[in-house]
Design an enzyme around this catalytic site. Structure first.
Site, short mmCIF file in Angstrom:
data_model
loop_
_atom_site.label_atom_id
_atom_site.label_comp_id
_atom_site.label_asym_id
_atom_site.label_seq_id
_atom_site.Cartn_x
_atom_site.Cartn_y
_atom_site.Cartn_z
N LYS A 1 0.76 -1.64 0.07
CA LYS A 1 0.11 -0.49 -0.04
C LYS A 1 0.20 1.23 0.11
O LYS A 1 2.00 0.63 -0.12
CB LYS A 1 -0.67 -0.34 0.81
CG LYS A 1 -1.87 0.64 1.31
CD LYS A 1 -3.27 -0.08 0.14
CE LYS A 1 -4.54 0.88 0.64
NZ LYS A 1 -5.48 0.23 -0.18
N ASP B 1 -7.26 4.69 -4.43
CA ASP B 1 -7.69 4.64 -3.44
C ASP B 1 -8.61 5.89 -2.58
O ASP B 1 -8.26 6.42 -3.62
CB ASP B 1 -6.92 3.56 -1.74
CG ASP B 1 -7.52 3.54 -0.53
OD1 ASP B 1 -7.68 2.72 -0.54
OD2 ASP B 1 -7.41 4.83 0.46
P1 NDP Z 1 -12.50 7.88 -2.38
O1 NDP Z 1 -11.84 9.68 -2.67
O2 NDP Z 1 -13.51 7.79 -4.09
O3 NDP Z 1 -14.15 8.50 -1.61
C1 NDP Z 1 -13.70 8.61 -0.20
C2 NDP Z 1 -15.52 9.00 0.18
O4 NDP Z 1 -15.11 8.86 1.98
C3 NDP Z 1 -15.52 10.85 0.20
O5 NDP Z 1 -16.65 10.57 -0.01
C4 NDP Z 1 -14.65 10.82 1.06
O6 NDP Z 1 -15.07 12.42 1.63
C5 NDP Z 1 -15.44 10.09 2.40
N1 NDP Z 1 -14.37 10.05 3.46
C6 NDP Z 1 -13.34 10.09 3.40
N2 NDP Z 1 -12.37 10.46 5.25
C7 NDP Z 1 -14.14 10.51 5.63
C8 NDP Z 1 -13.94 11.09 6.68
N3 NDP Z 1 -12.56 11.24 7.49
N4 NDP Z 1 -15.29 11.07 7.32
C9 NDP Z 1 -16.59 10.95 6.26
N5 NDP Z 1 -16.22 10.62 5.19
C10 NDP Z 1 -15.07 10.19 4.65
O7 NDP Z 1 -11.74 6.62 -1.89
P2 NDP Z 1 -12.63 5.26 -2.07
O8 NDP Z 1 -13.84 5.27 -2.45
O9 NDP Z 1 -11.91 4.52 -3.03
O10 NDP Z 1 -12.62 4.53 -1.08
C11 NDP Z 1 -13.31 4.52 0.11
C12 NDP Z 1 -12.71 3.38 0.90
O11 NDP Z 1 -12.56 2.36 0.51
C13 NDP Z 1 -11.29 3.47 2.08
O12 NDP Z 1 -11.11 3.09 3.02
C14 NDP Z 1 -10.54 2.99 0.70
O13 NDP Z 1 -9.49 1.98 1.07
C15 NDP Z 1 -11.18 1.51 0.64
N6 NDP Z 1 -11.18 0.93 -0.41
C16 NDP Z 1 -11.81 1.69 -2.05
C17 NDP Z 1 -10.61 0.30 -3.05
C18 NDP Z 1 -11.34 0.65 -4.53
O14 NDP Z 1 -10.70 0.41 -5.11
N7 NDP Z 1 -11.02 2.20 -4.41
C19 NDP Z 1 -10.43 -1.28 -2.99
C20 NDP Z 1 -11.10 -0.98 -1.61
C21 NDP Z 1 -11.42 -0.83 -0.26
P3 NDP Z 1 -14.23 14.05 1.24
O15 NDP Z 1 -14.73 14.15 0.04
O16 NDP Z 1 -15.51 14.93 2.28
O17 NDP Z 1 -12.96 13.84 1.81
#
Ligand code: NDP
Length: 451
Positions: free
Chosen positions: A131, A171
């Protein structure tokens, strides 16, 4: 069993001592070790101190930390920190995403990399765990600033990665735009069209169909499998989904395809409840096209939606829950609320979004709980399929990739379910996923000698 527990407790204490001030890494390690006692009792070769298997498994093979200087649009220079933790390559090249978020530090990257080892093993595909990321915050930055940052980041990272060595992906904060800039800089520096060095690429230049959808789709398919065991289905159920990024959007999409009604989404400022169900076209326009906030969705949606800036999304009553934003976003109190609202299943789209106390409460209440290692493995699984397509220089149809994804999610569910049964904890997908992933990696490590 008592000896196994004592040995694991001593290991945990030593790991925490050697890795101070890394609470997320401690949490991830503790959660895995807590489930391994029955395996150690049944398979003493794993626990043999002379082989130091767990000591090796919890120490990354390599940790890279580097300076990332870049210029903003006004010519001012900023300095961020870049990370790549190459955790374990017993099963294949290191594989795992890059996270760009201000909260990123070495402990966060190590927690994510450690989880990734077991998740990748569970897919049954040939990928190790790694990672990376940076404390850079892409929010509010222009495309040109994001490009300059990505170019500077890759100027250092390129010497550590490669299609047979280490294959990053996206991510939090790293989506198609960032992967494009990173890939362009890699190609320029190395003078190689090495498609398999990054996954999550654009559809026209080496990307796989369904990769953007894969994590969210997979998380919903995992929930469907958990419900099926209980003689239920998602059809007609209401859902609470957190986040509004890549994972959340495609969780909402697959829920709607399967007849469920997702009512919510969120970002780091607040959440939206939409009594009519989320209008996905509008949400995608706000988030994917305009890169806006969920509050703007509520403003434009009309009277069915309201925006809540100071509450807990888990207070919204629903049948199933999909935490899909970030780590530790669903705590013990939230779990109690979900239970009292009659929640049937929780499927972790995000990595470690549910605190250990919340996991325990949900499991004790008989809620079907799908841990991220299993439930969100669809993303990395399709990344591995992207690597296969790149190696063969072909592109599969969306239908084929989606069928492969569905088969992989069914098989991950089956192996987690059967492993939990085999070790006497039926229905405990946390134990099942940890043990099944651990056994596969541990066997490869033992076969490959002291590395
Ligand atoms: P994105 O950056 O596309 O989206 C993240 C989302 O979560 C945004 O809406 C963001 O809001 C919100 N967010 C982030 N931090 C916080 C917080 N502290 N409190 C509330 N909302 C928050 O990321 P992903 O969708 O790719 O990833 C989301 C999760 O899924 C992570 O844990 C990642 O590790 C996991 N994951 C992702 C994979 C992938 O293929 N993308 C694969 C496996 C797991 P804001 O814009 O306000 O920050």
């Amino acid at each position: 069993m008592k000896d196994s527990k004592d040995r694991l407790e001593a290991l945990r204490a030593e790991i925490e001592r050697r890795n101070p001030a890394q609470p997320e890494f401690h949490q991830a390690v503790r959660e895995v070790l807590e489930t391994l006692a029955p395996v150690f009792a049944a398979r003493p070769e794993y626990a043999d101190p002379a082989v130091a298997l767990v000591e090796r498994l919890t120490e990354p093979e390599r940790q890279i930390v580097f300076r990332v200087p870049w210029q903003d649009d006004r010519g001012r220079v900023h300095v961020n920190r870049g990370y790549r933790v190459e955790f374990n390559s017993a099963l294949g090249p290191y594989k795992g995403g890059l996270r760009f978020h201000p909260s990123v530090d070495i402990g966060v990257v190590k927690f994510l990399g450690f989880e990734q080892i077991f998740k990748n093993a569970l897919t049954g595909l040939g990928i190790g765990g790694g990672k990376g990321g940076s404390d850079f915050d892409p929010r509010g930055r222009s495309d040109a600033e994001v490009m300059r940052f990505c170019q500077s980041f890759m100027t250092e990272l390129h010497r550590h990665i490669g299609e047979h060595t280490d294959v990053p992906a996206g991510d939090i904060g790293v989506g198609g735009r960032e992967i494009g800039y990173l890939f362009g800089q890699y190609r320029r520096i190395t003078n190689r069209w090495e498609a398999g060095v990054l996954t999550g690429k654009g559809a026209g230049w080496g990307g796989s169909a369904i990769r953007p959808q894969a994590t969210g789709y997979g998380s919903v398919l995992f929930a469907a499998e958990m419900l099926k065991v209980r003689g239920e289905s998602l059809d007609g159920l209401s859902a609470v989904v957190s986040g509004s990024g890549n994972v959340a959007l495609y969780t909402i999409e697959k829920l709607q395809q399967l007849g469920a009604n997702p009512l919510t989404c969120s970002d780091s400022h607040g959440y939206v409840v939409d009594d009519k169900g989320i209008d996905l076209a509008l949400l995608k326009q706000v988030k994917e096209v305009e890169r806006g906030r969920v509050s703007e969705y509520a403003q434009r949606r009309g009277s069915s939606a309201r925006y809540v800036s100071d509450g807990r999304i888990w207070d919204v009553p629903a049948d199933v829950a999909f935490p899909s934003a970030t780590q530790n976003e669903l705590d013990g109190q939230d779990a109690r609320t979900l239970i009292s609202n009659g929640i049937k299943a929780v499927s972790e789209g995000a990595n470690m979004p549910t605190t250990p106390q919340a996991v325990r409460l949900l499991q004790e209440a008989g809620v079907a709980f799908g841990p991220g290692k299993a439930a969100n493995a669809g993303g990395v699984a399709v990344s591995a399929l992207e690597m296969s397509q790149n190696a063969a220089r072909i592109a599969w149809s969306a239908q084929r990739v989606e069928e492969e994804l569905a088969g992989i999610m069914r098989s991950i569910h089956a192996v987690a379910y059967e492993t939990a049964e085999r070790y006497g904890t039926p229905g405990d997908y946390v134990a099942g996923a940890n043990i099944a992933g651990f056994e596969r990696v541990a066997d490869a490590m033992l076969a490959q000698g002291v590395i």
